[in-house]
Design an enzyme around this catalytic site. Sequence first.
Site, PDB file in Angstrom:
ATOM      1  N   TYR A  78      -0.514  -2.218 -21.859  1.00 20.57           N
ATOM      2  CA  TYR A  78       0.090  -2.780 -20.656  1.00 20.57           C
ATOM      3  C   TYR A  78      -0.739  -2.514 -19.408  1.00 20.57           C
ATOM      4  O   TYR A  78      -0.662  -3.268 -18.446  1.00 20.57           O
ATOM      5  CB  TYR A  78       1.533  -2.283 -20.491  1.00 20.57           C
ATOM      6  CG  TYR A  78       2.479  -3.141 -21.294  1.00 20.57           C
ATOM      7  CD1 TYR A  78       3.056  -4.274 -20.732  1.00 20.57           C
ATOM      8  CD2 TYR A  78       2.754  -2.850 -22.624  1.00 20.57           C
ATOM      9  CE1 TYR A  78       3.898  -5.087 -21.473  1.00 20.57           C
ATOM     10  CE2 TYR A  78       3.577  -3.655 -23.380  1.00 20.57           C
ATOM     11  CZ  TYR A  78       4.156  -4.776 -22.798  1.00 20.57           C
ATOM     12  OH  TYR A  78       4.963  -5.589 -23.545  1.00 20.57           O
ATOM     13  N   HIS A 129       0.860  -1.189   0.000  1.00 21.27           N
ATOM     14  CA  HIS A 129       0.000   0.000   0.000  1.00 21.27           C
ATOM     15  C   HIS A 129       0.887   1.227   0.000  1.00 21.27           C
ATOM     16  O   HIS A 129       1.797   1.346   0.827  1.00 21.27           O
ATOM     17  CB  HIS A 129      -0.900   0.014   1.232  1.00 21.27           C
ATOM     18  CG  HIS A 129      -1.594   1.324   1.461  1.00 21.27           C
ATOM     19  ND1 HIS A 129      -2.301   1.988   0.478  1.00 21.27           N
ATOM     20  CD2 HIS A 129      -1.677   2.109   2.570  1.00 21.27           C
ATOM     21  CE1 HIS A 129      -2.794   3.103   0.972  1.00 21.27           C
ATOM     22  NE2 HIS A 129      -2.425   3.210   2.236  1.00 21.27           N
ATOM     23  N   HIS A 145       1.011   5.759  -0.925  1.00 25.30           N
ATOM     24  CA  HIS A 145       0.248   6.995  -1.131  1.00 25.30           C
ATOM     25  C   HIS A 145       0.768   7.682  -2.400  1.00 25.30           C
ATOM     26  O   HIS A 145       0.986   8.889  -2.414  1.00 25.30           O
ATOM     27  CB  HIS A 145       0.386   7.917   0.080  1.00 25.30           C
ATOM     28  CG  HIS A 145      -0.194   7.345   1.339  1.00 25.30           C
ATOM     29  ND1 HIS A 145      -0.323   8.093   2.490  1.00 25.30           N
ATOM     30  CD2 HIS A 145      -0.669   6.121   1.653  1.00 25.30           C
ATOM     31  CE1 HIS A 145      -0.851   7.343   3.457  1.00 25.30           C
ATOM     32  NE2 HIS A 145      -1.070   6.144   2.961  1.00 25.30           N
TER      33      HIS A 145
END
Length: 225
Positions: free
Chosen positions: A126, A99, A101
């Site tokens: 892609y 994860h 930002h």
Amino acid sequence: MTSPVDTTADEARAEIVRVGTSLFSRGYVHAAAGNISARLGDDGHLITPTDAALGFLEPDRLALVDAQGEQIAGDRASKTLTLHRRIYEADPTARFVVHTHSTHLVALTLGGVWSRDDVLPPITPYYVMKVGHVPLIPYHRPGDPRVADLVTARIADRRARRTPIRAVLLDRLGPVVWGPDAATALAVLEELEETARLWLLTDRRPEPLPAHAVDELRSTFGAAW
């Protein structure tokens, strides 16, 4: 299909540190934002500590949690532990979760995504091949366990449609991506962030690939779109 290979705790520690350093050095994460985890077979998970700077991780300080989610070693686990664990439960092929930002993806949520089911249009081959569908998850505070319910529901829905997902985008917080290993998860993240950057740089003008082009990617490369 070959089953994902489980890594040892020492291998996973080294991989998490390597990925964290790479993400930080290339600007995908900043300060203490973001988290990384690895699945250790049936023995639990390793995850970065809460508020850890991903560019300066120490292997022995990574949080080790057992199969029930109880921490047994390391610094206090990331506040997103529940989300990571639920992704592993919902997608048995997942062995690595990241994860971040990432700037352009967070900017995308602030300016408006393409749709709630697909945050970006399929503007490059892609993106279709390496990323696939990416739904938007409505905003909840960082670490809110309700996010895990929303994410796993999306995983189940897309599996039922035979278009499994590899990522979601958390509104105002950034992407969560996963894969059978670190390299695959990173490839998804990088292609996703780069596509967001391209779309924003072109003022959201590009049209999606035509249906026949997407069909060709499906038939030739097995793209899950």
